[in-house]
Design a protein around this motif. Structure first.
Motif, PDB file in Angstrom:
ATOM      1  N   ARG A  53       0.837  -1.213   0.000  1.00  0.00           N
ATOM      2  CA  ARG A  53       0.000   0.000   0.000  1.00  0.00           C
ATOM      3  C   ARG A  53       0.867   1.256   0.000  1.00  0.00           C
ATOM      4  NH1 ARG A  53      -3.535  -3.038   3.205  1.00  0.00           N
ATOM      5  NH2 ARG A  53      -2.637  -2.301   5.150  1.00  0.00           N
ATOM      6  N   ASP A  54       1.958   1.189   0.781  1.00  0.00           N
ATOM      7  CA  ASP A  54       2.867   2.345   0.819  1.00  0.00           C
ATOM      8  C   ASP A  54       3.443   2.611  -0.569  1.00  0.00           C
ATOM      9  OD1 ASP A  54       2.472   2.890   3.395  1.00  0.00           O
ATOM     10  OD2 ASP A  54       4.340   2.010   4.152  1.00  0.00           O
ATOM     11  N   LEU A  56       2.152   1.750  -3.419  1.00  0.00           N
ATOM     12  CA  LEU A  56       1.095   2.245  -4.316  1.00  0.00           C
ATOM     13  C   LEU A  56       0.807   3.723  -4.079  1.00  0.00           C
ATOM     14  CD1 LEU A  56      -1.490  -0.696  -4.294  1.00  0.00           C
ATOM     15  CD2 LEU A  56      -0.036   0.011  -6.197  1.00  0.00           C
ATOM     16  N   ALA A  57       0.859   4.116  -2.810  1.00  0.00           N
ATOM     17  CA  ALA A  57       0.573   5.519  -2.487  1.00  0.00           C
ATOM     18  C   ALA A  57       1.592   6.445  -3.144  1.00  0.00           C
ATOM     19  CB  ALA A  57       0.569   5.708  -0.976  1.00  0.00           C
TER      20      ALA A  57
END
Lengths: 379, 335
Positions: A53-54, A56-57
């Motif tokens: 997720r990191d 992707l952010a």
């Protein structure tokens, strides 16, 4: 209201602003097939999920590619476990069914609101529902209910719409066999300390893993019980197994029916479960009670007909099915059951108009073909 | 001939296997498992291989090993979901053969046991397996490729043989299918692999009228309009950057990358209800930040001019934008 080109202008400003990110150096998560497949299978641990997720952010390249894969169906969505606090959930449900009934009653109350955004949002929710988009309606009304400073009237109205959108969404999911989604929808209302009997009824169906078309609130016909179109019975052998879960649900349904004796949906579901367990006497009692609640309920007549048919009381079964066709001529189940019943007692000629009507009402091409074959054999 | 190797194969799983119902004696259990695997192998290899794969087949251990990895994987997963950690292997097999797994949702996309046999057979250059693969997956692959770029769909010959070679490893072993052990069916696995395979390839040459850009450019805006748009975009960007990282990710997935709420929820690892609430809160925060940004702006005068110029009936810019964000998602959901 803005005109479409102004809307587009603002939306483009937002998109440009939100897109403005530089792509970091690799490696990129989307380039690793194995990791993506593991992710979609729900195999990666919490730490790696968080890393993903990191990344992707911060990485527009990976986000764009991942989104393209998901949209195209090239990558299946990973499972997400809803955090369901079971015990609290149960206590809450007990506590709140009573309030839910009260909330349901409030739907019809004339609603006056102060001039704020809430009114606009509620109107949009109704618009979503009218447009057949319960998912968007539910999202929107949930966001509104997150507001702490809603006045009592608005909150009641919003809760009514939450019930309506949740029910429609759950029903849609049930029909498509997405049972977990049905549970999620019910959980979303329970999370707010709300519960609605008709939504609970769908949850119970979903927990049993029975698609809506096999349950009496949606359907109920002899084909589900292994009776062929020509009125002969065969061992279908495709019924749900009656394990501990079924027993738990049965107990839960029995308690729910006791607690909410006027809920027709709950009672029909309970009767259906009893019927599946071949407990004809108990099922008959429940269907009869359902008819006392609403003597014009076609599904209850169908249910009673099914019980009688199982008991080989074919004439009585026929009366119930015919009654159901009179009450709801658009009910495929009523027409089909009447036809099967007439075939069973050797009144094939009388069955013909019911076959024709059932044929008109069903969209199932296989069923249409079977009926057509049967009719041509009769002719 | 292969008995010892087959028994060895189960050793790694001995600990959990011994806890399963109907498994008492280890030797007997191994024999039963091996028998079952052989039965499946006979069944699945019949339409896929020149000769039915039985114990005397030289590649018998490779097939059996792959079948066991698949069955064992799902069995272990099913046992983990069972309250007492036990489940009959046959029950698991029946379920996965019907295309249902034990993860949430449970859709495997087909029978993974059959698919692992197909995967090994393709690697062994079995002609029937290649035909079967083409029959089952050509249209699916073509359709999916078209979603990446229409040129891939129009010119399948450009990449199909190379893709099969990449999977089976005919010219450059090992093929990608060596990594396929049937955690899901081939269809679900193949989608991701094909997508990335094509992404790394140049597009086929365009064909008649095919070279139009995907997004035709809009007519050039006049200078004043462009300046105003740039100002709006800067204000939005400044407010957006002040949002927490998680909020930015969610809003980007939804509004920039075009995912539906359910899809974005899965990416961030929450159920749709939670994602919906996060989105609502993020938009509220964003609206607040944007309002502050506009109020604090030293470019107040230019901002008001631009508002007048672009919007004609100026109203609260922040509210208008957030309304649009709400509405545009609803439209996507409908689609």
């Amino acid at each position: 209201m803005n005109s479409p080109d102004k809307d587009e202008l603002l939306l483009n400003a937002f998109k440009s602003a939100a897109t403005g990110q530089e792509t970091p150096d690799g490696p990129h998560v989307v380039d690793d097939d194995e990791q993506l497949i593991s992710w979609s299978l729900g195999e990666i641990d919490a730490r790696r999920q968080s890393e993903l997720r990191d990344h992707l952010a911060d990485c527009p390249y990976c986000r764009k590619e991942l989104a393209a894969m998901i949209r195209a169906g090239a990558l299946k969505l990973p499972p997400v476990e809803a955090v369901v606090p079971v015990r609290r959930f149960w206590h809450r449900r007990n506590l709140i069914w009573a309030t839910a009934a009260a909330a349901t009653l409030m739907i019809g109350i004339v609603w006056t609101m102060s001039d704020n955004g809430s009114q606009r949002i509620l109107a949009m929710v109704e618009k979503d529902l009218g447009a057949g988009n319960p998912a968007a309606a539910m999202d929107r009304v949930e966001t509104l209910l997150d507001e702490e400073e809603l006045d009592a009237n608005t909150r009641q109205k919003a809760q009514g719409l939450l019930e309506e959108s949740g029910y429609r969404l759950a029903r849609k999911n049930l029909r498509s066999g997405d049972f977990q989604e049905v549970l999620d929808v019910e959980h979303r209302t329970a999370e707010r300390g709300l519960s609605f009997s008709r939504l609970s009824s769908l949850r119970l169906q979903a927990e049993r893993g029975i698609p809506a078309e096999h349950a009496l609130t949606q359907s109920g016909n002899l084909l589900d019980y292994g009776y062929e179109l020509s009125g002969q019975s065969y061992n279908k052998g495709a019924f749900p197994t009656f394990d501990e879960t079924t027993q738990r649900i049965r107990k839960e349904l029995a308690e729910a029916v006791k607690k909410y004796p006027d809920s027709l949906d709950l009672r029909l579901n309970y009767a259906q479960l009893l019927l599946e367990e071949n407990e004809y006497k108990a099922a008959e009692e429940q269907f009869n009670t359902a008819l006392r609640l609403d003597e014009k309920n076609a599904l209850a007549h169908v249910g009673l007909g099914l019980v009688r048919y199982h008991r080989e009381q074919h004439d009585d079964a026929l009366k119930s099915f015919v009654e159901a066709t009179a009450l709801d001529p658009t009910s495929f189940d009523a027409q089909l059951n009447t036809a099967i019943c007439l075939e069973r007692i050797g009144r094939s000629d009388e069955a013909i108009p019911y076959w024709r009507k059932a044929n008109e009402l069903t969209g199932d091409t296989k069923m249409k073909r079977r009926i057509k074959e049967l009719l041509s054999a009769v002719n | 001939m292969h008995t010892a190797r087959i028994a060895e194969m189960f050793e790694n799983d001995k600990q959990w296997l011994l806890r399963q119902p109907e498994i008492n004696s280890w030797e007997r259990a191994c024999a039963c498992l091996a028998e079952q695997l052989e039965r499946w192998l006979r069944e699945y290899s019949k339409p896929l291989c020149e000769q039915v794969v039985a114990e005397k087949h030289p590649e018998y251990p490779s097939y059996v090993n792959r079948l066991w990895r698949c069955w064992g994987y799902h069995w272990l997963q099913a046992a983990g979901k069972s309250p007492d950690g036990k489940i009959r292997g046959q029950e698991v097999a029946e379920r996965i053969r019907a295309g249902k797994g034990y993860s949430r949702g449970g859709r495997l996309g087909g029978d993974p046991l059959r698919d692992v046999v197909l995967a090994v057979a393709l690697g062994m250059k079995e002609n029937e397996a290649a035909i079967c693969f083409q029959t089952d997956y050509y249209d699916f692959s073509r359709h999916l490729a078209g979603k990446q770029n229409h040129r891939f769909m129009h010119d399948v010959d450009d990449w199909w043989n190379e893709f099969v070679d990449f999977l089976a490893g005919y010219t450059q072993p090992p093929g990608k299918l060596e990594r396929f052990i049937g955690k899901c069916a081939l269809r679900n696995w193949l989608g991701t692999v094909l997508w990335n395979f094509l992404r790394r390839r140049p597009l086929p040459e365009g064909i008649n009228g095919d070279d139009l850009p995907d997004n035709p450019t809009s007519p050039a805006d006049d200078v004043a309009r462009q300046e105003c748009l740039a100002l709006f975009t800067r204000l939005v960007a400044e407010a957006f950057d002040k949002l927490p990282k998680d909020d930015r990710l969610l809003l980007r997935l939804l509004y920039v990358d075009g995912l539906q709420l359910k899809q974005a929820a899965a990416v961030i690892g929450v159920v749709p209800g939670q994602a919906s609430r996060r989105r609502g809160r993020a938009i509220q925060r964003f609206q607040q930040l944007l309002s502050e940004q506009v109020a604090d702006s030293e470019r107040e005068e230019s901002y008001q001019d631009c508002l007048q110029y672009l919007m004609e009936d100026p109203r609260d810019f922040a509210v208008a934008l957030c309304d649009i964000l709400e509405d545009s998602l609803a439209e996507e959901d409908v689609q």
